[in-house]
Design a protein around this motif. Structure first.
Motif, PDB file in Angstrom:
ATOM      1  N   THR A  70      -8.221  14.207  -8.121  1.00 30.14           N
ATOM      2  CA  THR A  70      -9.512  13.724  -7.644  1.00 30.14           C
ATOM      3  C   THR A  70      -9.368  12.599  -6.630  1.00 30.14           C
ATOM      4  O   THR A  70     -10.026  12.615  -5.587  1.00 30.14           O
ATOM      5  CB  THR A  70     -10.370  13.238  -8.834  1.00 30.14           C
ATOM      6  N   TYR A  71      -8.526  11.618  -6.924  1.00 29.99           N
ATOM      7  CA  TYR A  71      -8.410  10.479  -6.008  1.00 29.99           C
ATOM      8  C   TYR A  71      -7.902  10.927  -4.641  1.00 29.99           C
ATOM      9  O   TYR A  71      -8.418  10.495  -3.615  1.00 29.99           O
ATOM     10  CB  TYR A  71      -7.507   9.385  -6.573  1.00 29.99           C
ATOM     11  N   ARG A  72      -6.914  11.800  -4.634  1.00 28.71           N
ATOM     12  CA  ARG A  72      -6.381  12.285  -3.358  1.00 28.71           C
ATOM     13  C   ARG A  72      -7.459  13.020  -2.562  1.00 28.71           C
ATOM     14  O   ARG A  72      -7.581  12.845  -1.353  1.00 28.71           O
ATOM     15  CB  ARG A  72      -5.191  13.201  -3.615  1.00 28.71           C
ATOM     16  N   LEU A 118       0.841  -1.203   0.000  1.00 27.19           N
ATOM     17  CA  LEU A 118       0.000   0.000   0.000  1.00 27.19           C
ATOM     18  C   LEU A 118       0.872   1.247   0.000  1.00 27.19           C
ATOM     19  O   LEU A 118       0.633   2.171  -0.775  1.00 27.19           O
ATOM     20  CB  LEU A 118      -0.931   0.008   1.215  1.00 27.19           C
ATOM     21  N   GLN A 119       1.874   1.282   0.849  1.00 32.26           N
ATOM     22  CA  GLN A 119       2.732   2.457   0.915  1.00 32.26           C
ATOM     23  C   GLN A 119       3.425   2.709  -0.423  1.00 32.26           C
ATOM     24  O   GLN A 119       3.533   3.854  -0.858  1.00 32.26           O
ATOM     25  CB  GLN A 119       3.766   2.294   2.032  1.00 32.26           C
ATOM     26  N   ASN A 120       3.875   1.650  -1.076  1.00 30.23           N
ATOM     27  CA  ASN A 120       4.532   1.808  -2.371  1.00 30.23           C
ATOM     28  C   ASN A 120       3.544   2.127  -3.481  1.00 30.23           C
ATOM     29  O   ASN A 120       3.939   2.661  -4.521  1.00 30.23           O
ATOM     30  CB  ASN A 120       5.334   0.556  -2.721  1.00 30.23           C
ATOM     31  N   ALA A 121       2.285   1.793  -3.279  1.00 36.90           N
ATOM     32  CA  ALA A 121       1.260   2.045  -4.301  1.00 36.90           C
ATOM     33  C   ALA A 121       0.735   3.481  -4.259  1.00 36.90           C
ATOM     34  O   ALA A 121       0.185   3.961  -5.252  1.00 36.90           O
ATOM     35  CB  ALA A 121       0.092   1.074  -4.128  1.00 36.90           C
ATOM     36  N   PRO A 158       1.957   6.518  -4.581  1.00 43.46           N
ATOM     37  CA  PRO A 158       2.294   7.444  -5.678  1.00 43.46           C
ATOM     38  C   PRO A 158       1.629   7.072  -7.007  1.00 43.46           C
ATOM     39  O   PRO A 158       1.560   7.903  -7.909  1.00 43.46           O
ATOM     40  CB  PRO A 158       3.819   7.327  -5.792  1.00 43.46           C
ATOM     41  N   GLU A 159       1.134   5.865  -7.135  1.00 41.22           N
ATOM     42  CA  GLU A 159       0.488   5.419  -8.369  1.00 41.22           C
ATOM     43  C   GLU A 159      -1.037   5.448  -8.264  1.00 41.22           C
ATOM     44  O   GLU A 159      -1.731   5.092  -9.209  1.00 41.22           O
ATOM     45  CB  GLU A 159       0.946   3.998  -8.724  1.00 41.22           C
ATOM     46  N   ALA A 160      -1.561   5.864  -7.119  1.00 39.34           N
ATOM     47  CA  ALA A 160      -3.012   5.884  -6.884  1.00 39.34           C
ATOM     48  C   ALA A 160      -3.589   7.167  -7.471  1.00 39.34           C
ATOM     49  O   ALA A 160      -3.432   8.244  -6.903  1.00 39.34           O
ATOM     50  CB  ALA A 160      -3.312   5.787  -5.388  1.00 39.34           C
ATOM     51  N   THR A 161      -4.234   7.027  -8.606  1.00 42.56           N
ATOM     52  CA  THR A 161      -4.860   8.170  -9.261  1.00 42.56           C
ATOM     53  C   THR A 161      -6.249   7.765  -9.737  1.00 42.56           C
ATOM     54  O   THR A 161      -6.579   6.575  -9.791  1.00 42.56           O
ATOM     55  CB  THR A 161      -4.032   8.648 -10.478  1.00 42.56           C
ATOM     56  N   ALA A 162      -7.043   8.761 -10.096  1.00 40.69           N
ATOM     57  CA  ALA A 162      -8.382   8.493 -10.613  1.00 40.69           C
ATOM     58  C   ALA A 162      -8.282   7.611 -11.845  1.00 40.69           C
ATOM     59  O   ALA A 162      -7.401   7.788 -12.681  1.00 40.69           O
ATOM     60  CB  ALA A 162      -9.089   9.807 -10.938  1.00 40.69           C
ATOM     61  N   GLY A 163      -9.176   6.654 -11.946  1.00 44.38           N
ATOM     62  CA  GLY A 163      -9.177   5.739 -13.083  1.00 44.38           C
ATOM     63  C   GLY A 163      -8.408   4.457 -12.833  1.00 44.38           C
ATOM     64  O   GLY A 163      -8.472   3.528 -13.632  1.00 44.38           O
ATOM     65  N   GLU A 181       0.212  12.529   1.588  1.00 44.58           N
ATOM     66  CA  GLU A 181       1.006  13.437   0.758  1.00 44.58           C
ATOM     67  C   GLU A 181       1.725  12.716  -0.375  1.00 44.58           C
ATOM     68  O   GLU A 181       2.140  13.334  -1.346  1.00 44.58           O
ATOM     69  CB  GLU A 181       2.004  14.206   1.628  1.00 44.58           C
ATOM     70  N   ARG A 182       1.844  11.390  -0.282  1.00 44.75           N
ATOM     71  CA  ARG A 182       2.483  10.599  -1.351  1.00 44.75           C
ATOM     72  C   ARG A 182       1.530  10.336  -2.512  1.00 44.75           C
ATOM     73  O   ARG A 182       1.967   9.929  -3.586  1.00 44.75           O
ATOM     74  CB  ARG A 182       2.997   9.285  -0.770  1.00 44.75           C
ATOM     75  N   VAL A 183       0.234  10.561  -2.299  1.00 46.54           N
ATOM     76  CA  VAL A 183      -0.762  10.372  -3.353  1.00 46.54           C
ATOM     77  C   VAL A 183      -0.721  11.605  -4.260  1.00 46.54           C
ATOM     78  O   VAL A 183      -0.755  12.734  -3.768  1.00 46.54           O
ATOM     79  CB  VAL A 183      -2.179  10.192  -2.754  1.00 46.54           C
ATOM     80  N   PRO A 184      -0.659  11.417  -5.573  1.00 42.29           N
ATOM     81  CA  PRO A 184      -0.613  12.572  -6.474  1.00 42.29           C
ATOM     82  C   PRO A 184      -1.836  13.474  -6.298  1.00 42.29           C
ATOM     83  O   PRO A 184      -2.943  12.994  -6.043  1.00 42.29           O
ATOM     84  CB  PRO A 184      -0.613  11.946  -7.872  1.00 42.29           C
TER      85      PRO A 184
END
Length: 187
Positions: free
Chosen positions: A176-178, A92-95, A97-102, A170-173
């Motif tokens: 919208t998803y953030r 989860l922690q490594n994911a 930065p890749e967690a974005t809408a879509g 803060e690691r989430v771009p």
């Protein structure tokens, strides 16, 4: 062959079984990421042709970037033990930065003492795949994991929860998803 890292071979970039997964004729909808080579082999033998494994390392952002070039949904499947839960939290922690809408990231936790290899052998493909419907979305696992060890019924606990969640969020771009994840954390 579990070889050492070289200039051409980086375990943090490669997913075992990805080549075979891409050879399937059916359109690829999701990837199931497991921890062990034999888990991926047994899942493929059982008809779950979208399973891949990390090469003895934690899931890295590079693994996820490669996977998201192929699919919009990734389900992490971890053994039902303490090591599996620890691996899930690292994933989860490594994911983040890749967690974005879509994109959809979910986490499937198997019963204690089971791994994908043993469980698909006992249950078969249909019952194993039915479990995928119970996989937790990243947002739910994120909140559940953080709140499991913190009493958020009072202000001190809520402050600690925010302090632990903030650097991860803060690691989430930005996007919208953030914002949606922040709303989920706030609730």
């Amino acid at each position: 062959l579990n070889s050492p890292e070289t200039e051409l071979f980086h375990k943090g970039r490669e997913l075992y079984g990805l080549y075979e997964t891409r050879q399937n004729r059916a359109p690829l909808q999701r990837l199931l990421i497991v921890e062990g080579y034999m888990d991926a082999v047994r899942l493929h033998q059982s008809g779950i042709g979208y399973a891949v494994a990390t090469l003895g390392t934690a899931t890295t952002p590079e693994h996820l970037r490669r996977a998201f070039r192929l699919v919009r949904e990734i389900v992490f499947c971890f053994d039902g033990d303490r090591a599996g839960r620890d691996a899930a939290w690292r994933a989860l922690q490594n994911a983040l930065p890749e967690a974005t809408a879509g994109r959809e990231l979910r986490f499937l936790f198997l019963p204690d003492g089971e791994d994908p290899d043993s469980l698909v052998g006992k249950e078969g493909r249909e019952r194993f795949e039915a479990r995928l419907g119970d996989a937790l979305p990243l947002s739910e696992y994120f909140v559940a994991h953080l709140s499991a060890s913190i009493d958020i019924r009072h202000a001190d606990g809520k402050a600690r929860f925010v302090a632990e969640a903030r650097p991860l969020l803060e690691r989430v771009p930005a996007g919208t998803y953030r914002e949606l994840l922040l709303d989920r954390l706030a609730s």
